[in-house]
Write a protein that holds these residues in place. Structure first.
Motif, PDB file in Angstrom:
ATOM      1  N   THR A   1       0.825  -1.204   0.000  1.00 34.06           N
ATOM      2  CA  THR A   1       0.000   0.000   0.000  1.00 34.06           C
ATOM      3  C   THR A   1       0.862   1.258   0.000  1.00 34.06           C
ATOM      4  O   THR A   1       2.059   1.217   0.292  1.00 34.06           O
ATOM      5  CB  THR A   1      -0.910   0.036   1.241  1.00 34.06           C
ATOM      6  OG1 THR A   1      -0.105   0.242   2.421  1.00 34.06           O
ATOM      7  CG2 THR A   1      -1.688  -1.272   1.393  1.00 34.06           C
ATOM      8  N   CYS A   2       0.218   2.377  -0.290  1.00 31.85           N
ATOM      9  CA  CYS A   2       0.884   3.686  -0.285  1.00 31.85           C
ATOM     10  C   CYS A   2       0.432   4.536   0.896  1.00 31.85           C
ATOM     11  O   CYS A   2       0.564   5.764   0.877  1.00 31.85           O
ATOM     12  CB  CYS A   2       0.589   4.429  -1.589  1.00 31.85           C
ATOM     13  SG  CYS A   2       1.347   3.683  -3.050  1.00 31.85           S
TER      14      CYS A   2
ATOM     15  N   ILE B   1       2.512   4.350  -6.197  1.00 34.32           N
ATOM     16  CA  ILE B   1       1.337   3.685  -6.754  1.00 34.32           C
ATOM     17  C   ILE B   1       1.283   2.260  -6.236  1.00 34.32           C
ATOM     18  O   ILE B   1       2.311   1.638  -5.968  1.00 34.32           O
ATOM     19  CB  ILE B   1       1.354   3.669  -8.301  1.00 34.32           C
ATOM     20  CG1 ILE B   1       2.606   2.936  -8.811  1.00 34.32           C
ATOM     21  CG2 ILE B   1       1.274   5.071  -8.868  1.00 34.32           C
ATOM     22  CD1 ILE B   1       2.588   2.717 -10.313  1.00 34.32           C
ATOM     23  N   ASP B   2       0.075   1.746  -6.046  1.00 34.21           N
ATOM     24  CA  ASP B   2      -0.107   0.353  -5.644  1.00 34.21           C
ATOM     25  C   ASP B   2      -1.219  -0.255  -6.487  1.00 34.21           C
ATOM     26  O   ASP B   2      -1.681   0.351  -7.460  1.00 34.21           O
ATOM     27  CB  ASP B   2      -0.391   0.244  -4.144  1.00 34.21           C
ATOM     28  CG  ASP B   2      -1.610   1.058  -3.719  1.00 34.21           C
ATOM     29  OD1 ASP B   2      -2.522   1.251  -4.550  1.00 34.21           O
ATOM     30  OD2 ASP B   2      -1.654   1.519  -2.562  1.00 34.21           O
TER      31      ASP B   2
ATOM     32  N   THR C   1      -4.269  -0.504  -6.000  1.00 35.73           N
ATOM     33  CA  THR C   1      -5.560   0.202  -5.943  1.00 35.73           C
ATOM     34  C   THR C   1      -5.505   1.578  -6.590  1.00 35.73           C
ATOM     35  O   THR C   1      -6.503   2.297  -6.617  1.00 35.73           O
ATOM     36  CB  THR C   1      -6.002   0.359  -4.479  1.00 35.73           C
ATOM     37  OG1 THR C   1      -5.065   1.201  -3.784  1.00 35.73           O
ATOM     38  CG2 THR C   1      -6.075  -0.988  -3.788  1.00 35.73           C
ATOM     39  N   THR C   2      -4.330   1.960  -7.110  1.00 38.29           N
ATOM     40  CA  THR C   2      -4.154   3.305  -7.644  1.00 38.29           C
ATOM     41  C   THR C   2      -4.919   3.494  -8.954  1.00 38.29           C
ATOM     42  O   THR C   2      -4.855   2.654  -9.856  1.00 38.29           O
ATOM     43  CB  THR C   2      -2.663   3.598  -7.876  1.00 38.29           C
ATOM     44  OG1 THR C   2      -1.971   3.491  -6.639  1.00 38.29           O
ATOM     45  CG2 THR C   2      -2.470   5.009  -8.434  1.00 38.29           C
ATOM     46  N   ASN C   3      -5.612   4.632  -9.054  1.00 38.88           N
ATOM     47  CA  ASN C   3      -6.235   5.046 -10.308  1.00 38.88           C
ATOM     48  C   ASN C   3      -5.182   5.783 -11.117  1.00 38.88           C
ATOM     49  O   ASN C   3      -4.831   6.911 -10.811  1.00 38.88           O
ATOM     50  CB  ASN C   3      -7.444   5.953 -10.035  1.00 38.88           C
ATOM     51  CG  ASN C   3      -8.194   6.319 -11.313  1.00 38.88           C
ATOM     52  OD1 ASN C   3      -7.593   6.664 -12.323  1.00 38.88           O
ATOM     53  ND2 ASN C   3      -9.521   6.245 -11.231  1.00 38.88           N
TER      54      ASN C   3
ATOM     55  N   LYS D   1      -3.793   9.651 -10.886  1.00 40.78           N
ATOM     56  CA  LYS D   1      -2.427   9.813 -10.377  1.00 40.78           C
ATOM     57  C   LYS D   1      -1.597  10.649 -11.343  1.00 40.78           C
ATOM     58  O   LYS D   1      -0.862  11.554 -10.942  1.00 40.78           O
ATOM     59  CB  LYS D   1      -1.778   8.440 -10.172  1.00 40.78           C
ATOM     60  CG  LYS D   1      -0.303   8.484  -9.787  1.00 40.78           C
ATOM     61  CD  LYS D   1      -0.052   9.125  -8.435  1.00 40.78           C
ATOM     62  CE  LYS D   1      -0.540   8.250  -7.309  1.00 40.78           C
ATOM     63  NZ  LYS D   1      -0.132   8.807  -5.987  1.00 40.78           N
TER      64      LYS D   1
ATOM     65  N   SER E   1       4.726   0.837  -4.701  1.00 36.03           N
ATOM     66  CA  SER E   1       4.784   0.780  -3.237  1.00 36.03           C
ATOM     67  C   SER E   1       5.904  -0.139  -2.771  1.00 36.03           C
ATOM     68  O   SER E   1       6.532   0.108  -1.727  1.00 36.03           O
ATOM     69  CB  SER E   1       3.438   0.296  -2.686  1.00 36.03           C
ATOM     70  OG  SER E   1       3.086  -0.956  -3.261  1.00 36.03           O
TER      71      SER E   1
END
Length: 619
Positions: A164-165, A175-176, A178-180, A184, A197
């Motif tokens: 995670t971030c 970014i991980d 779940t990142t959009n 971003k 991440s």
């Protein structure tokens, strides 16, 4: 001729034979007493408890952290799968046959590298160089062992911290999964490199990297603790020597393959995996003209397989005298190549996924050295179902793999000390191991600082750049030409009942010296300083070059000392020191007695040497 004269001549013949075997003052009684003394020394030496323990221990020693991160990184920075070609070529022509020499040297003599070179006393310094290089390796690679421990501990957190971030060490460029990506890219400045991440966890949390080697920073206490745990585990596993570790390898040498298979299945199903696999599988043959890649292939072979480090000789010295050395050599060489290439598939499938997810081309991914394993693998683990479970299992496996590798290398140094006076020092094995592990822990503390990663990579590049390859060349020349491939084949036949083939002797005598000689020439002519995307200051490069070339001077120093100690003219001294001394004997009581009373006649002519060593005509 009367019976009295016949009896007198027979006595003279017996006396002359005894004089040839030892020296002018030796007698048959002296030989028997010496045999009894040798039997005591050899019988006290440990041996492997089961028939499979040696080969599994060799696989564990050979297949280590270097196969999982160093080989993929070697391919990554040399154009992908094309690097496999020179690696395999070097493994078949040089690495494997040289590995077989070392297994036979250790098994035949029952001695460690520091004493096995009594086979050619003038070059006893080779043993000292092997031990020195192994201690260098086990010192700095203990840090990587500590990194593995830290990842293992972090794997027990409810949420894997590298997945995670939302952590204190993360930046806005993180970014991980779940990142959009669209949002971003709108929120960061143009041209900013996004970082996964896993990358930020590695660089900003695990290493807490400083700006460079000049900024050494403070000790990272979490790495200090993990380094201590690593050395403590190594000590406990080695407390009883091969007797205790020989049982552990049944698990540690086999479990990694199960987990790697699971990771590969998951890796190839990731979106974008084909990008990395294409780079790994499809070769760019134009890269073969790169001399640097050939140099690194040789170094990688020695790092991966382990000849010329001394560990193979050490482990083989615990073998039964009649063990099938050739079979085990083939098994280990295959396991080494298979694991390295197989691990590459796992890593490159994940690299392809990260390349697509971050929008970065594969060759622009910010990975260097061990970062491939400590970023790419954790990224893959965080996307598996039940990620904590797989992470714990994976890093536990890495701990076990690390133990195997550390064992062979550490025992090279420990047994070198014990074999200096086996009867006296063997009773203090546990104290020698405790002292050596404590010393290596203290010396490893600078590598746990914020600038420790730069020290690690500097040593990793230079420590085997020249010395190991040079050692391998000398080792082969001594066995194949000075001692004689023909005589060495006799020794192997004495052990196993089977004589090495003519092809193998040809490889020993010609292929290995020519190939390694070419690598050395290429190394010198295309020599460049280390580069990991960071420019080292001048003083660091000087230190690196000392590490690369300085230890080789040990061979010359020891040779001069041996010449000074020997008696006679210079030619007589050289002649004596180029032949085995009286302690070079088979590690078997019956064969030792035969060996003493049947001296070997050297062929002085070049043609005679060629006929005996290559063609295989015995005296």
């Amino acid at each position: 001729m009367d019976d009295g004269k016949k009896e007198e001549l027979l006595k003279l013949d017996i006396k002359a034979e005894n004089n040839f075997v030892n020296d002018e003052s030796s007698t048959a009684t002296d030989l028997d007493e010496l045999d009894e003394k040798d039997d005591v020394d050899w019988n006290e030496r440990e041996s492997w408890g089961g028939r499979f323990e040696f080969v599994l221990s060799l696989v564990g020693y050979t297949v280590g952290l270097g196969n999982i991160w160093r080989f993929p990184y070697f391919c990554f920075r040399n154009g992908g799968g094309i690097a496999i070609i020179p690696f395999l070529l070097f493994l078949i022509i040089c690495g494997g046959p040289l590995y077989y020499i070392e297994v036979c040297l250790g098994q035949f003599s029952g001695k460690s590298p520091i004493t096995v070179w009594n086979i050619c006393p003038l070059f006893k310094g080779i043993g000292l160089l092997m031990v020195t290089t192994s201690l260098f390796y086990v010192w700095y690679f203990g840090t990587a062992f500590g990194w593995v421990f830290y990842f293992l501990i972090m794997s027990f957190y409810p949420t894997l911290p590298w997945s995670t971030c939302n952590n204190s060490w993360n930046t806005e460029n993180c970014i991980d999964s779940t990142t959009n990506m669209t949002m971003k890219l709108l929120n960061v400045s143009s041209g900013t490199l996004l970082m996964s991440s896993g990358t930020e966890f590695w660089e900003r949390k695990v290493l807490n990297m400083s700006s460079g080697i000049e900024d050494i920073g403070s000790l990272q206490l979490h790495l200090v603790g993990c380094l201590f745990l690593g050395w403590l585990l190594v000590f406990f596993c080695l407390a009883k020597g091969v007797k205790s570790l020989g049982k552990v390898v049944y698990v540690t040498a086999t479990l990694p393959y199960v987990l790697l298979l699971i990771l590969l299945i998951r890796g190839v199903t990731l979106d974008g995996a084909w990008i990395g696999l294409r780079h790994y599988v499809i070769p760019d043959f134009s890269k073969l003209a790169n001399g640097k890649m050939w140099i690194e292939s040789a170094v990688q072979c020695f790092y991966s397989l382990g000849p010329a480090w001394g560990g193979v000789i050490t482990m083989a010295s615990f073998n039964k005298f009649n063990h099938n050395a050739l079979r085990d050599t083939v098994i280990v060489c295959f396991a080494d190549a298979f694991t390295a290439i197989f691990g590459g598939f796992v890593v490159f499938s994940v690299l392809g996924f990260l390349s697509k997810e971050t929008g970065t081309s594969l060759d622009k991914l910010p990975f260097a050295g061990p970062g491939l394993a400590f970023i790419a693998y954790p990224e893959a683990l965080s996307r598996l179902p039940a990620p904590n479970l797989w992470s714990v299992l994976f890093f536990t496996t890495l701990v076990m793999v690390g133990i195997d590798s550390q064992f062979g290398t550490f025992e090279t140094g420990a047994n070198a000390l014990i074999d200096l006076n086996f009867k006296k020092f063997s009773r203090y094995r546990i104290w020698i191991s405790a002292s050596l592990t404590s010393c290596l822990f203290v010396l490893g503390l600078p590598l746990t600082t914020s600038g420790g990663y730069y020290i690690f990579m500097l040593i990793d590049w230079y420590v085997a750049l020249f010395g190991i390859v040079f050692t391998a060349l000398l080792e082969c020349v001594i066995v194949a030409w000075i001692y004689g491939a023909g005589r060495f084949s006799d020794d192997i036949e004495m052990m196993t009942g089977s004589r090495p083939s003519q092809i193998l002797r040809f490889i020993w005598c010609f292929c290995i010296p020519i190939f390694i000689g070419g690598i050395l020439i290429t190394t010198i002519s295309t020599y460049t300083d280390s580069s990991i995307g960071y420019d080292y200051p001048e003083y660091a490069l000087v230190i690196g070059n000392i590490l690369a070339f300085g230890p080789c001077s040990l061979i010359a120093v020891v040779a001069v000392v041996q010449l000074v100690k020997e008696k006679g003219t210079l030619c007589q001294r050289l002649s004596n020191l180029l032949r085995p001394d009286k302690t070079w004997l088979p590690n078997d009581k019956q064969q030792r007695q035969i060996y003493r009373h049947n001296p070997y006649d050297y062929e002085d002519s070049l043609f005679g040497r060629f006929k005996n060593n290559v063609v295989g005509l015995k005296h």
